[in-house]
Design an enzyme around this catalytic site. Structure first.
Site, mmCIF file in Angstrom:
data_model
loop_
_atom_site.group_PDB
_atom_site.id
_atom_site.type_symbol
_atom_site.label_atom_id
_atom_site.label_comp_id
_atom_site.label_asym_id
_atom_site.label_seq_id
_atom_site.Cartn_x
_atom_site.Cartn_y
_atom_site.Cartn_z
ATOM 1 N N SER A 1 0.877 -1.170 0.000
ATOM 2 C CA SER A 1 0.000 0.000 0.000
ATOM 3 C C SER A 1 0.907 1.210 0.000
ATOM 4 O O SER A 1 2.088 1.111 0.375
ATOM 5 C CB SER A 1 -0.879 0.020 1.262
ATOM 6 O OG SER A 1 -1.434 1.307 1.484
ATOM 7 N N TYR B 1 -2.782 0.142 10.573
ATOM 8 C CA TYR B 1 -2.636 -0.219 9.157
ATOM 9 C C TYR B 1 -1.247 0.134 8.644
ATOM 10 O O TYR B 1 -0.603 -0.668 7.948
ATOM 11 C CB TYR B 1 -3.699 0.504 8.338
ATOM 12 C CG TYR B 1 -3.718 0.126 6.873
ATOM 13 C CD1 TYR B 1 -4.253 -1.088 6.459
ATOM 14 C CD2 TYR B 1 -3.200 0.991 5.908
ATOM 15 C CE1 TYR B 1 -4.281 -1.437 5.121
ATOM 16 C CE2 TYR B 1 -3.227 0.656 4.563
ATOM 17 C CZ TYR B 1 -3.765 -0.556 4.174
ATOM 18 O OH TYR B 1 -3.783 -0.893 2.837
#
Length: 275
Positions: free
Chosen positions: A140, A153
């Site tokens: 990501s 995250y």
């Protein structure tokens, strides 16, 4: 047809980026998909036919991952490419906003899915050594920059950056290991159930509007546009030298300016170009 005859296993492949990857790879290869949604897997098999094998399971379970690997080999004879892709997002919940009573459970949930699930996927696949295959981790933009998620995250995705490098070393010279860091996209990715976000999808967030002025390319990419980097890494001839490589595939987040997302907004006028 560089992937003709290849077999690919994708986790979290029944929706979002995973589904886009299945659609892209199945044009040439055989694809097995491990996902928790039996309904979506059935739709996938109906839509794409015998070239797709749907396997219901939980990426947090090593036994489920081993079963997926075994069934993929039984059906297609081998596995050439593994794409650990299943994940959840914390919806940028800041540390000060994480409830103390939910913090431990939320940490475990995010890391068990986003990190342990990736480790399990590789652990379950000695078949990759036999095929001299490759692993492509979905990372990501949060694996490289702040503000792509909250601390849970972001920490999980930056852990995957380290995992790419370590496994690229440990599995060499038989298995190549690389990572792709997509940016924002319109998908069905959910949040941690431990934070009450299990039914919340990224598609409910107006990311396209939020990113339009931030990304140097001037727009949020479509989910399908992210798949090309995976195909490149999976292609034996084109990507043979690539292992331990990390690709920021996020619309240019790393080159945005202080005052503007893109420095060339006036180029057409300056160069007197009229498209």
């Amino acid at each position: 047809m560089k992937l003709k005859g290849e077999a690919v296993l994708i986790t979290g492949g029944a929706s979002g980026l995973g589904r886009a990857l299945v659609d892209r790879f199945v044009a040439e290869a055989k694809v097995a998909v491990l996902d928790k949604s039996a309904e979506r897997l059935a739709e996938l098999e109906t839509d794409l036919g015998d070239n797709v094998l749907g396997i219901v399971g939980d990426v947090r379970s090593l036994e489920d991952q081993k079963q997926a690997a075994s069934r993929c080999v039984a059906r297609f004879g081998k596995i050439d490419t593994l794409i650990p892709n299943a994940g959840i997002w914390d919806y940028s919940t800041a540390l000060v906003d994480l409830p103390e009573e939910s913090l431990d459970a939320a940490f475990d949930e995010v890391f068990h899915i986003n990190v342990k699930g990736y480790i399990h996927a590789v652990k379950a696949l000695p078949a990759l050594v036999a095929s001299r295959g490759n692993v492509i981790f979905t990372i990501s933009n949060a694996g490289f920059y702040p503000n792509g998620g909250g601390p849970l995250y972001t920490a999980a995705k930056q852990a995957i950056v380290g995992l790419v490098r370590e496994l690229a070393f440990e599995l060499a010279p038989y298995v190549r290991v690389n990572g792709v860091g997509p940016g924002g996209m319109n998908s069905d990715m959910r949040g941690p159930s431990s934070l009450g976000m299990g039914s919340k999808a990224i598609s409910t967030v107006p990311l396209a509007d939020m990113l339009k002025s931030v990304l140097p390319i001037g727009r949020m990419p479509e989910v399908e546009e992210y798949t090309g980097a995976y195909v490149f890494f999976a292609t034996r001839g084109d990507a043979a030298p690539a292992s331990g490589a990390l690709v920021n595939y996020d619309g240019g987040l790393g080159v945005r300016g202080f005052f503007s997302g893109a420095g060339g907004n006036d180029l057409l006028e300056q160069l007197n170009i009229h498209p």
